[in-house]
Design a protein around this motif. Structure first.
Motif, PDB file in Angstrom:
ATOM      1  N   ASN A   1      -2.360  14.316  -6.992  1.00 51.88           N
ATOM      2  CA  ASN A   1      -1.158  15.142  -7.077  1.00 51.88           C
ATOM      3  C   ASN A   1       0.115  14.300  -7.156  1.00 51.88           C
ATOM      4  N   LYS A   2      -0.061  13.023  -7.461  1.00 49.13           N
ATOM      5  CA  LYS A   2       1.047  12.071  -7.600  1.00 49.13           C
ATOM      6  C   LYS A   2       1.798  11.870  -6.279  1.00 49.13           C
ATOM      7  N   ASP A   3       1.094  12.069  -5.163  1.00 47.80           N
ATOM      8  CA  ASP A   3       1.689  11.903  -3.840  1.00 47.80           C
ATOM      9  C   ASP A   3       1.525  10.456  -3.384  1.00 47.80           C
ATOM     10  N   VAL A   4       2.568   9.678  -3.539  1.00 49.14           N
ATOM     11  CA  VAL A   4       2.535   8.253  -3.208  1.00 49.14           C
ATOM     12  C   VAL A   4       2.690   8.071  -1.702  1.00 49.14           C
ATOM     13  N   ALA A   5       1.872   7.180  -1.137  1.00 49.34           N
ATOM     14  CA  ALA A   5       1.960   6.836   0.283  1.00 49.34           C
ATOM     15  C   ALA A   5       2.162   5.333   0.425  1.00 49.34           C
ATOM     16  N   LEU A   6       3.041   4.944   1.365  1.00 50.63           N
ATOM     17  CA  LEU A   6       3.314   3.535   1.647  1.00 50.63           C
ATOM     18  C   LEU A   6       2.835   3.206   3.053  1.00 50.63           C
ATOM     19  N   PHE A   7       2.273   1.993   3.217  1.00 50.81           N
ATOM     20  CA  PHE A   7       1.758   1.544   4.506  1.00 50.81           C
ATOM     21  C   PHE A   7       2.425   0.221   4.860  1.00 50.81           C
ATOM     22  N   PHE A   8       3.383   0.263   5.788  1.00 52.41           N
ATOM     23  CA  PHE A   8       4.080  -0.941   6.223  1.00 52.41           C
ATOM     24  C   PHE A   8       3.334  -1.566   7.403  1.00 52.41           C
ATOM     25  N   GLY A   9       3.336  -2.889   7.472  1.00 52.61           N
ATOM     26  CA  GLY A   9       2.718  -3.550   8.609  1.00 52.61           C
ATOM     27  C   GLY A   9       2.524  -5.026   8.366  1.00 52.61           C
ATOM     28  N   LEU A  10       2.454  -5.795   9.437  1.00 50.31           N
ATOM     29  CA  LEU A  10       2.173  -7.222   9.333  1.00 50.31           C
ATOM     30  C   LEU A  10       0.694  -7.449   9.081  1.00 50.31           C
ATOM     31  N   SER A  11       0.333  -8.692   8.847  1.00 44.81           N
ATOM     32  CA  SER A  11      -1.051  -9.059   8.581  1.00 44.81           C
ATOM     33  C   SER A  11      -1.963  -8.613   9.712  1.00 44.81           C
ATOM     34  N   GLY A  12      -3.072  -7.977   9.351  1.00 42.28           N
ATOM     35  CA  GLY A  12      -4.055  -7.571  10.339  1.00 42.28           C
ATOM     36  C   GLY A  12      -3.854  -6.187  10.906  1.00 42.28           C
TER      37      GLY A  12
END
Length: 525
Positions: free
Chosen positions: A224-235
């Motif tokens: 549905n063209k719903d973009v999700a972003l996942f922020f975070g440091l390594s691990g």
């Protein structure tokens, strides 16, 4: 005066320099040179010696008339003089001139053609050249590659060891960025991730100048063209959670967000492999095949990777091109984000597994960037260490954190983005007592957040952190949603939670009066 362009031009024009080799040619060269070994899966496995993670204390930015008034100088962006850079550059070029072979890759950073960066990488090791071929964006043809006029260069000489007493470094290793000369000089370390992260730092410098948000995050998009972003440091789970069989992967680590939407800065993925299994992470497990690079993964006698063995480091890695993921989105561009997930690996075990943030809380937690550095991600880190990393990526930010925070705030407002804080760290107690969050439960919570299902449910306030915690999530045991319920003794939880709360408050003071409004509106009461 050192003529940097002339020195590098003479170096890469030598008959012994290999320009734009294919994947198979680079694998063959690595095996011939004894740099690596083929695994049973077809991936090339290499070791990086004593440097099995980034060396942030050995990273410098040249202070000159270009950088002096723009860079956020300090422990992250340590200054070094032009004279020191020039002298080291001359020594590194002489060192590389004495090598029988060198390897050159031309490509791009940034899937958005209007702001992409033309790159050239000069490598002493063939497997390093395979690494950058996997991680950066590859030109469609050799002819296109050879015609690229580089806007930035990486010169990497792992076997050149600096002498701190004479070379002005802190150790034998160095990663030095010259924004004026558009060169990244790397020596003394065989850890390939330094090249990847150095270019990310450059994009974090350049993109905001074009009004583009640069982000240390993974991204995917649904039908549905719903973009999700996942922020975070390594691990913290960026790569793992974004690799979802039901959604197209845009990228696993570095992105930009402009007027048209989100785009990947890279052309590949760099996934942690410790305890990797096909059952838990099938997309990543299957992506490790011919053309991929495995770093510091222990092999058994049959050449099979043992992902549970952290003998060399907990920071074992796989580098592979994006197209090794079956549902990768290529070209890696999409529309505007609808959901943002901040990932934190809370080693205290006191933050809820998922909570919804209002706009002010989102700004507060973005600027705070709380997580735990996990074992192996940096030299000397052997157990989880609590850390506040502004914008979930302070080691890679050349500008002041408020530059990125204000840009993200405007984007959240403009596109009415839902923001969640997800704890992928510990539950039932702190590190050493509790257990790591169940990946299956975390996936389920994230999918509910992205689908909008959590918008329809009820919430209750966390009494310590003032976070909105869902009272129920389909497919997840209700008793884990409030972290205090998972501890054997509530009083110990209360003590630990309040200790972390005070750490948040104390950390935010470093941003000064300019961020007082965010602290008052989004911080802990």
């Amino acid at each position: 005066m050192v003529n940097h362009d002339e020195l590098i031009s003479n170096l890469i024009s030598k008959d012994s320099t290999h320009n734009q080799l294919s994947t198979s040619q680079l694998v063959t060269a690595s095996l011939r040179r004894g740099e690596g070994r083929l695994t049973e899966t077809g991936a090339l496995r290499a070791e990086t010696g004593k440097y099995t993670g980034r060396s942030p204390k050995d990273r410098f930015v040249v202070r000159d008339d270009v950088s002096s008034h723009k860079i956020d100088w300090g422990d992250v962006n340590q200054e070094i003089s032009e004279d020191v850079f020039d002298a080291l550059y001359d020594k590194v070029i002489q060192h590389l001139n004495d090598k029988e072979e060198l390897f050159v890759f031309n490509g791009y950073a940034g899937a958005d053609e209007s702001t992409r960066l033309n790159l050239q990488v000069v490598n002493e090791f063939s497997w390093h050249n395979l690494f950058v071929r996997n991680l950066f964006i590859r030109p469609e043809t050799r002819e296109e590659a050879l015609s690229i006029d580089p806007q930035f260069r990486i010169v990497s000489a792992p076997t050149f060891k600096a002498d701190p007493d004479t070379d002005g470094t802190k150790s034998e290793a160095f990663i030095i960025v010259s924004l004026k000369k558009k060169i990244i000089l790397i020596g003394g370390t065989e850890y390939a991730g330094e090249m990847k992260k150095s270019i990310f730092s450059i994009m974090n410098y350049l993109l905001p100048e074009h009004g583009v948000m640069s982000m240390h995050c993974s991204a995917n998009v649904g039908e549905n063209k719903d973009v999700a972003l996942f922020f975070g440091l390594s691990g913290t789970g960026k790569t793992t959670l974004s690799a979802d069989p039901y959604r197209e992967l845009i990228g696993d680590d570095e992105h930009g967000w402009n007027d048209d939407g989100v785009f990947n800065i890279e052309g590949g993925c760099y996934a942690k492999t410790i305890d990797l299994s096909e059952e838990k992470e099938p997309e990543i497990f299957r992506a490790i095949k011919f053309g991929s690079v495995l770093e510091n993964v222990v092999l058994n006698d049959q050449g099979e990777p043992d992902y549970e063995d952290g003998t060399l480091t907990e920071n074992t890695r796989a580098a592979y091109p994006l197209h090794h993921i079956d549902n990768a989105r290529i070209p890696s561009v999409a529309g505007h984000a609808k959901t943002i997930v901040f990932l934190t690996a809370d080693a205290f075990g006191v933050l809820p597994p998922i909570s919804k943030l209002d706009r002010n809380q989102a700004m507060y937690h973005f600027m705070s960037g709380f997580t735990s550095k996990l074992a192996g991600t940096e030299r000397g880190v052997t157990t989880p260490q609590p850390v506040f990393s502004s914008c979930f990526g302070s080691p890679f930010l050349p500008l002041e954190p408020t530059v990125y925070a204000k840009m993200l705030g405007r984007l959240i407002d403009k596109h009415e983005v839902n923001v969640y804080l997800v704890n992928t760290g510990w539950t039932g107690g702190a590190y050493g007592v509790g257990s790591r969050m169940n990946l299956k439960h975390t996936r389920t919570m994230v999918r509910n957040a992205i689908s909008g299902a959590l918008e329809l449910g009820e919430y209750e306030k966390d009494p310590v952190f003032d976070l909105s915690v869902p009272t129920a999530v389909t497919g997840v045991p209700t008793e884990i949603l409030q972290p205090r319920n998972t501890w054997s003794e509530g009083s110990i939880y209360d003590q630990q939670a309040n200790e972390l709360k005070e750490m948040f408050i104390e950390n935010f003071k470093k941003f000064g009066d300019d961020s007082a409004e965010i602290a008052d509106a989004g911080g802990f009461k």
